[in-house]
Every structure is written in structure tokens, then in C-alpha cells.
Design a protein around this motif. Structure first.
Motif, mmCIF file in Angstrom:
data_model
loop_
_atom_site.group_PDB
_atom_site.id
_atom_site.type_symbol
_atom_site.label_atom_id
_atom_site.label_comp_id
_atom_site.label_asym_id
_atom_site.label_seq_id
_atom_site.Cartn_x
_atom_site.Cartn_y
_atom_site.Cartn_z
ATOM 1 N N LEU A 84 0.864 -1.185 0.000
ATOM 2 C CA LEU A 84 0.000 0.000 0.000
ATOM 3 C C LEU A 84 0.895 1.227 0.000
ATOM 4 N N LEU A 85 0.811 2.007 -1.095
ATOM 5 C CA LEU A 85 1.577 3.243 -1.212
ATOM 6 C C LEU A 85 0.593 4.389 -1.424
ATOM 7 N N ALA A 86 0.563 5.332 -0.498
ATOM 8 C CA ALA A 86 -0.334 6.485 -0.583
ATOM 9 C C ALA A 86 0.484 7.734 -0.865
ATOM 10 N N VAL A 87 0.177 8.401 -1.990
ATOM 11 C CA VAL A 87 0.841 9.653 -2.367
ATOM 12 C C VAL A 87 -0.235 10.671 -2.721
ATOM 13 N N ASP A 88 -0.261 11.783 -2.001
ATOM 14 C CA ASP A 88 -1.305 12.797 -2.209
ATOM 15 C C ASP A 88 -2.674 12.119 -2.110
ATOM 16 N N ASP A 89 -3.464 12.182 -3.187
ATOM 17 C CA ASP A 89 -4.806 11.595 -3.146
ATOM 18 C C ASP A 89 -4.857 10.219 -3.806
ATOM 19 N N SER A 90 -3.702 9.652 -4.116
ATOM 20 C CA SER A 90 -3.653 8.384 -4.837
ATOM 21 C C SER A 90 -3.197 7.253 -3.927
ATOM 22 N N SER A 91 -3.781 6.079 -4.152
ATOM 23 C CA SER A 91 -3.381 4.880 -3.415
ATOM 24 C C SER A 91 -3.041 3.776 -4.404
ATOM 25 N N LEU A 92 -1.879 3.170 -4.195
ATOM 26 C CA LEU A 92 -1.409 2.084 -5.037
ATOM 27 C C LEU A 92 -1.335 0.818 -4.203
ATOM 28 N N LYS A 93 -1.966 -0.239 -4.689
ATOM 29 C CA LYS A 93 -1.927 -1.524 -4.012
ATOM 30 C C LYS A 93 -1.378 -2.583 -4.964
ATOM 31 N N GLY A 94 -0.852 -3.660 -4.387
ATOM 32 C CA GLY A 94 -0.395 -4.736 -5.247
ATOM 33 C C GLY A 94 0.692 -5.577 -4.640
ATOM 34 N N ILE A 102 4.841 -7.357 -5.601
ATOM 35 C CA ILE A 102 6.053 -7.295 -6.410
ATOM 36 C C ILE A 102 6.925 -8.490 -6.048
ATOM 37 N N SER A 103 7.554 -9.075 -7.044
ATOM 38 C CA SER A 103 8.546 -10.119 -6.779
ATOM 39 C C SER A 103 9.764 -9.870 -7.657
ATOM 40 N N ALA A 104 10.939 -10.185 -7.134
ATOM 41 C CA ALA A 104 12.198 -10.044 -7.867
ATOM 42 C C ALA A 104 13.021 -11.298 -7.647
ATOM 43 N N GLN A 105 13.660 -11.772 -8.729
ATOM 44 C CA GLN A 105 14.410 -13.007 -8.633
ATOM 45 C C GLN A 105 15.692 -12.893 -9.445
ATOM 46 N N GLY A 106 16.804 -13.191 -8.824
ATOM 47 C CA GLY A 106 18.078 -13.215 -9.519
ATOM 48 C C GLY A 106 19.021 -12.133 -9.037
ATOM 49 N N PRO A 107 20.328 -12.380 -9.133
ATOM 50 C CA PRO A 107 21.328 -11.403 -8.705
ATOM 51 C C PRO A 107 21.562 -10.346 -9.782
ATOM 52 N N GLY A 108 22.212 -9.262 -9.433
ATOM 53 C CA GLY A 108 22.592 -8.244 -10.420
ATOM 54 C C GLY A 108 21.382 -7.518 -10.968
ATOM 55 N N ASP A 109 20.976 -7.906 -12.177
ATOM 56 C CA ASP A 109 19.790 -7.328 -12.822
ATOM 57 C C ASP A 109 18.664 -8.354 -12.751
ATOM 58 N N PRO A 110 17.886 -8.355 -11.687
ATOM 59 C CA PRO A 110 16.899 -9.419 -11.459
ATOM 60 C C PRO A 110 15.706 -9.320 -12.396
ATOM 61 N N PHE A 111 14.988 -10.422 -12.543
ATOM 62 C CA PHE A 111 13.701 -10.409 -13.228
ATOM 63 C C PHE A 111 12.644 -9.993 -12.213
ATOM 64 N N VAL A 112 11.831 -9.004 -12.591
ATOM 65 C CA VAL A 112 10.852 -8.429 -11.671
ATOM 66 C C VAL A 112 9.454 -8.677 -12.218
ATOM 67 N N SER A 113 8.532 -9.020 -11.341
ATOM 68 C CA SER A 113 7.128 -9.178 -11.693
ATOM 69 C C SER A 113 6.300 -8.237 -10.827
ATOM 70 N N LEU A 114 5.433 -7.438 -11.459
ATOM 71 C CA LEU A 114 4.615 -6.469 -10.735
ATOM 72 C C LEU A 114 3.145 -6.660 -11.076
ATOM 73 N N ASP A 115 2.293 -6.528 -10.090
ATOM 74 C CA ASP A 115 0.844 -6.522 -10.260
ATOM 75 C C ASP A 115 0.319 -5.376 -9.402
ATOM 76 N N LEU A 116 -0.019 -4.253 -10.046
ATOM 77 C CA LEU A 116 -0.314 -3.015 -9.319
ATOM 78 C C LEU A 116 -1.683 -2.470 -9.699
ATOM 79 N N HIS A 117 -2.362 -1.866 -8.714
ATOM 80 C CA HIS A 117 -3.701 -1.326 -8.910
ATOM 81 C C HIS A 117 -3.781 0.064 -8.279
ATOM 82 N N LEU A 118 -4.062 1.068 -9.113
ATOM 83 C CA LEU A 118 -4.240 2.453 -8.671
ATOM 84 C C LEU A 118 -5.717 2.768 -8.556
#
Length: 357
Positions: A17-27, A29-45
Motif C-alpha cells: 500500500l503506497l499512498a501519495v497525495d490523493d492516490s493509493s497504489l496496491k499490489g 512485487i517479486s524479484a528473482q536473480g542477482p545483479g539485474d533481477p527479473f521483476v514481476s509487478l501486479d499493481l492497482h491504482l
């Protein structure tokens, strides 16, 4: 706030849960691997107004159109080529450049400098948009693509939000498939290729009444006074065109406007780099409800040419054809009328093109 866990080269974030001003972001995140990892995001504003975060130019900091067109896009390509991720992003309400969108959703994936948005959907002004896009920074010059299908868009409120006035009203559908490459706006125009089409039904061009101009012009030639004043809008049942773009030049073979008492057909091309056009139009004094009221004058159709700068085109009626049909030596009144018709049709088409700027 969030819940997270880490093990080895993996990171899992849930209940974000990230709240900035009047906006709320939920969701999550996963990251896997060293250095430059593979990232998966599922986000809802829930809601986001991007206009409040735009950096506007200061007063007196204006640039000419040519300077703006040559501005270089400085993309952080070195960093972008290292990104590898999948992202699903949804927004209930989104505002940008005064436009309001709802139920927006996109899926994006990045692999070694290729960013693909395979599925973009949104609702806007009673219409629906479905599209896809890509950005390729794997080579020296960035390459772009865009595809869309728009249905049932209410063009009046849409143009009012974008440009402050409803130069055109009606329900629109449109499709496009475009590609380009470059590091400046001018290069993107020069390298633009693809196709685009639109059709607006049951609408009006605002600010001009072409039927009234035709009627009063013909009455003037006949020595009659003008008819009753009417609202400054040209009602039509259909306005449509398609275009094929090659190296920044759009060729349109099938411009069509159908009004109750007249129709306009035409073809031509628009140089998007130099911003000049050259069209040949034919105005026929018969429409969806029959022949023009003043058609007894004997004028069945008039060819005109629209050419020059896109924003200030020159309207040139074929006066030889007018005089041949009318059997008259004069014709300034008809020329004035046709200049109004040409500028009115051009205004309608330009209103449509403004949708995609």
C-alpha cells in the motif's frame, strides 16, 4: 506499508500500500536473480492525476515549432536495456493533459531493451479503446509502434478537454497501426509509416453552417436576399476518411462528408513533416435528404482545391466549372461560399486529427 520476505536471490512483496497525495497504489512485487533481477509487478491504482506532477515551462520560455520539433529525446537506454520485467497495471481513474480515463489496464513486459505493451484497454468519453504499443531501444535509434481500435468515442467532450473547444461532435470509431523511429520529433514524423482511419456519425462541425453559406451564396447569384439565419453548425450523418502514411506523408483517397442537402468527396495528401496539404474536393448539391433547396439554379457540383499550410490552407474553387454550369460571367459570390465550405470541411478533419496529437 507491505509484507515482505527474502531468501537467496529472491524478494517477495505482498499487501503493498503506497499512498501519495490523493492516490493509493496496491499490489505485489517479486524479484528473482542477482545483479539485474527479473521483476514481476501486479499493481492497482485507485486514482491518479498526472497533470499535477507535470513540469510546465516558465513564462517567456516558449520555443518555436521548428525548435520543438528538433528537440532530442534523451532516453536512458543503457539502464533500460538492463530491465527485465512483467507488469500488470490497472487504474480506476486516470487524468492526463485534462483528459479523463477510467478502467484503464495494461500489460507490459521488458526484455533486454524491448518494451512491449500487448494489451491496453481503457474507457474514455463514453467510448472504448483497445490497443498495443512497443518501444525498442536495443539499437542506436529508438523505434516505436502503436496500434489502436476506438469505438463510440464522444468527440465533442473529448476535444473540449484536449483543446478547449468542441470543433466537432458525434460518435467516432477509428483504427490505426503506426511505426516510427528517431530521437527527435522531426525524425519521428519523417520516419512515420502505417495507416489510420476514422468515421464520425450523427455529428456536426461547429463554428460554420455550410448549408446556409451555400444557400445564401446561390441566392445572391440569383439576385435574392439571404435566407433566415441558422445556428453556426454543419450537421452531418457521416464524416470519414482513411490514410496510408509513408515516410511522413499521408495519402487519403476517400474523404467523405454526407449532410442532409449536400455531400463532399475528395482525395489528397498531407506532408506531416512540412505540415502542408493538397486535397481535391467535389461538393455535390445533393445529400441524405435530397437535393439542395436552391438547386434550381442549375449548379450540380463544384470541384475545389485545398492546399498550403495545414493550419491556414488556401481554398481554390474551380471557377471555370462554376461558370460553365451557371452560364454566368461573374462568380465571386460562389467563390466566397466555396471557400467557406472548404475551410469548414478542413476544420472538421483537423478536429479529428487533433484527437491523436
Amino acid at each position: 506499508t507491505c509484507t515482505w520476505s527474502a531468501s537467496g536471490d529472491g524478494l517477495q512483496v505482498s499487501d503493498l500500500l503506497l499512498a501519495v497525495d490523493d492516490s493509493s497504489l496496491k499490489g505485489r512485487i517479486s524479484a528473482q536473480g542477482p545483479g539485474d533481477p527479473f521483476v514481476s509487478l501486479d499493481l492497482h491504482l485507485d486514482t491518479l492525476n498526472l497533470d499535477r506532477y507535470l513540469i510546465l515551462p516558465e513564462a517567456g520560455d516558449g520555443q518555436s515549432a521548428s525548435a520543438t520539433a528538433s528537440n532530442t529525446f534523451d532516453l536512458p537506454v543503457t539502464m533500460m536495456r538492463k530491465l527485465n520485467f512483467n507488469a500488470t497495471v490497472a487504474a480506476d481513474s486516470l487524468a492526463v493533459k485534462n483528459l479523463e480515463l477510467s478502467h484503464t489496464r495494461l500489460f507490459m513486459e521488458a526484455r533486454d531493451g524491448l518494451f512491449s505493451m500487448r494489451d491496453i484497454t481503457s474507457s474514455l468519453y463514453d467510448g472504448r479503446l483497445r490497443g498495443s504499443a512497443s518501444l525498442d531501444v536495443r539499437s542506436t535509434v529508438p523505434a516505436y509502434s502503436w496500434n489502436h481500435a476506438i469505438a463510440d468515442l464522444d468527440t465533442g467532450p473529448f476535444l473540449r478537454a484536449m483543446h478547449g473547444q468542441e470543433s466537432l461532435t458525434g460518435k467516432m470509431r477509428s483504427t490505426a497501426a503506426l511505426t516510427s523511429s528517431g530521437q527527435t520529433q522531426l525524425a519521428l514524423r519523417r520516419n512515420l509509416n502505417g495507416r489510420v482511419d476514422f468515421k464520425v456519425t450523427d455529428g456536426a462541425i461547429t463554428g460554420i453552417n455550410i448549408s446556409q453559406r451555400l444557400r445564401d451564396g446561390i441566392r445572391k447569384v440569383k439576385g435574392l436576399p439571404p435566407g433566415p439565419a441558422e445556428a453556426p453548425r454543419t450537421v452531418f450523418s457521416e464524416l470519414s476518411a482513411s490514410g496510408t502514411i509513408t515516410s511522413g506523408v499521408e495519402k487519403t483517397p476517400d474523404l467523405y462528408l454526407l449532410a442532409p442537402r449536400f455531400r463532399v468527396t475528395g482525395n489528397g495528401q498531407t506532408d506531416l513533416v512540412r505540415e502542408v496539404l493538397d486535397f481535391k474536393l467535389l461538393i455535390e448539391l445533393a445529400g441524405s435528404e435530397g437535393r439542395f433547396d436552391e438547386g434550381a439554379l442549375g449548379l450540380g457540383s463544384v470541384p475545389i482545391r485545398v492546399s498550403g499550410p495545414v493550419r491556414e490552407p488556401v481554398i481554390s474553387p474551380d471557377m471555370d466549372a462554376v461558370l460553365r454550369d451557371l452560364g454566368l460571367r461573374g462568380g465571386q459570390a460562389v467563390q466566397d461560399v466555396l471557400e467557406g465550405v472548404g475551410s469548414g470541411v478542413n476544420k472538421g478533419v483537423e478536429g479529428l486529427k487533433n484527437l491523436f496529437k
